[in-house]
Each structure stands twice: as C-alpha cells, then as structure tokens.
Design an enzyme around this catalytic site. Sequence first.
Site: not given
Length: 254
Positions: A87, A160
């Site tokens: 994560n 990103y």
Amino acid sequence: MKRLENHVALVTGGGRGIGKAIATRLYQEGAKVAICGTTPEVLDAAAREIGPDVLALVCDVSQADQVEATVRRIRERFGKVDILVNNAAVMLRHVSLERAARPFTELEEEVWDRVMAVNVKGPWLCARAVFPDMQAQHWGRIINIASDTVFIGRGNGAQYITSKAAVIGLTRALACEVGRHGITVNAISPGLTQSETIREHGFEAMAKQLAEQSAIPRPEVPEDLVGAAAWLASDDAAFVTGQTICVDGGLVLH
C-alpha cells in the site's frame, strides 16, 4: 469465523488511511499483523489502535536493506510473512501538491524518480523479500494497491498515474510467476479515497464531483476497501489471481 487465523500479514504504509483500515480488518479476521511506514509516531499510534501485539516497523520500502531487515524482524516475531499488502506510495504529502501536479514538461526528475522508487520498486522489493515464506508453505497472498487514475486518465500528475499503471503490470507478471507455488497476486484499484492526505490537501470539491459521476454517489472512504482486501487474502479467493478489482462505487466500470 475468522478467515485469516494462522496467517501473518505485512501492510506497507499501514499507519494511515487505506493501509491502516486494511491492517485493522486483517487483524479482525485473525491474522497477526505488522505495519510499516516512515513516521514512527504515526505507526505506533496506529498499532495501538488496531490491537494488541501489532508490530510497527519503520521502513522505506524503496530501500532493499530496510525491506529485508523489516521482513527479518517480522519472522523473528511471528515466524513468517504470508500475506503482503503493498500500500505504501508517494503521492501528494511527500512531495507537495504543487510539485506533484505539474505538467509532465515541468516535472522534476527527482520527483519522478522518488515516485517510481516507492510506488513501483517498493512492491517488487517487498514481494521478493516475502516470497521464500510463501513458497515454503505453498500458500501466499500479495495484494497491490493501484489507482483508478490509470483507467480515467487526467492531465498532470503523470508520474503517479504511470507508477500505478506499473503496479498493475507488476501484479500480472508476478501472478504468472508464482501461481504454481500456491501464491495469488491481485490489485485493488481505489478511487479518490478520503484518507488523511486527501483531506489535508482540500480535495472536497473533487471528491464531490467524482461521487456525482459514480454509480454509488458518495465519497469513498478507506473502510470501503477492506472487504475486498480481506477476501483476496483469504481462501475464498484462492483461484483468483492476476486481477485488478476497481473498488470505487462504480466510478470506473472496468
């Protein structure tokens, strides 16, 4: 019935938001849980909140030596790692909103490299570190956190979006390599989730706009993702691998 008894989970970026919510659910399902991140006080507070015996470890997942040391400490405490939730990610809080949201022609090489190191190299390093435990017992679960930005696409933030597309590619590649060892590898793709980072940067208007475009018209919260994570970590999903599941209220129909 607790589906994850006798299993040990490592959740990277487990001190806040999505990671913390998933770590909490895995703990509730009976797993022994370790969380890692880069801010000791945040990790310690999260560990206390999640439950007794949760192990909190400082680790920059882009650094191989730190990843290996973290996995060794979990083995010393719990004996193995057989559930990995990748994560940890660099988004806004780590490089500032202004720098992260520049057009691709104005991105700094330093920002690009940092995002790729954590968001792409990190999951690979963590998977590599825990693989021997999973291989030895012929059972393992790797869950990578991707992003719906890959499917939606938008201007700015190319580093990103690219990194999260790479996470999906890594998911598929690893699934093909490790399936014969009884290991599954899947990805969860959230929408704009109301974590601390998102709230700190004032994304309320964007969250409202995206909610209005979704089949379930409300903002997404970290707890919306925990059911999918617990299912993928359990034997209920033993024949599911190489998949990317969009958990976003129907924002993306993928």
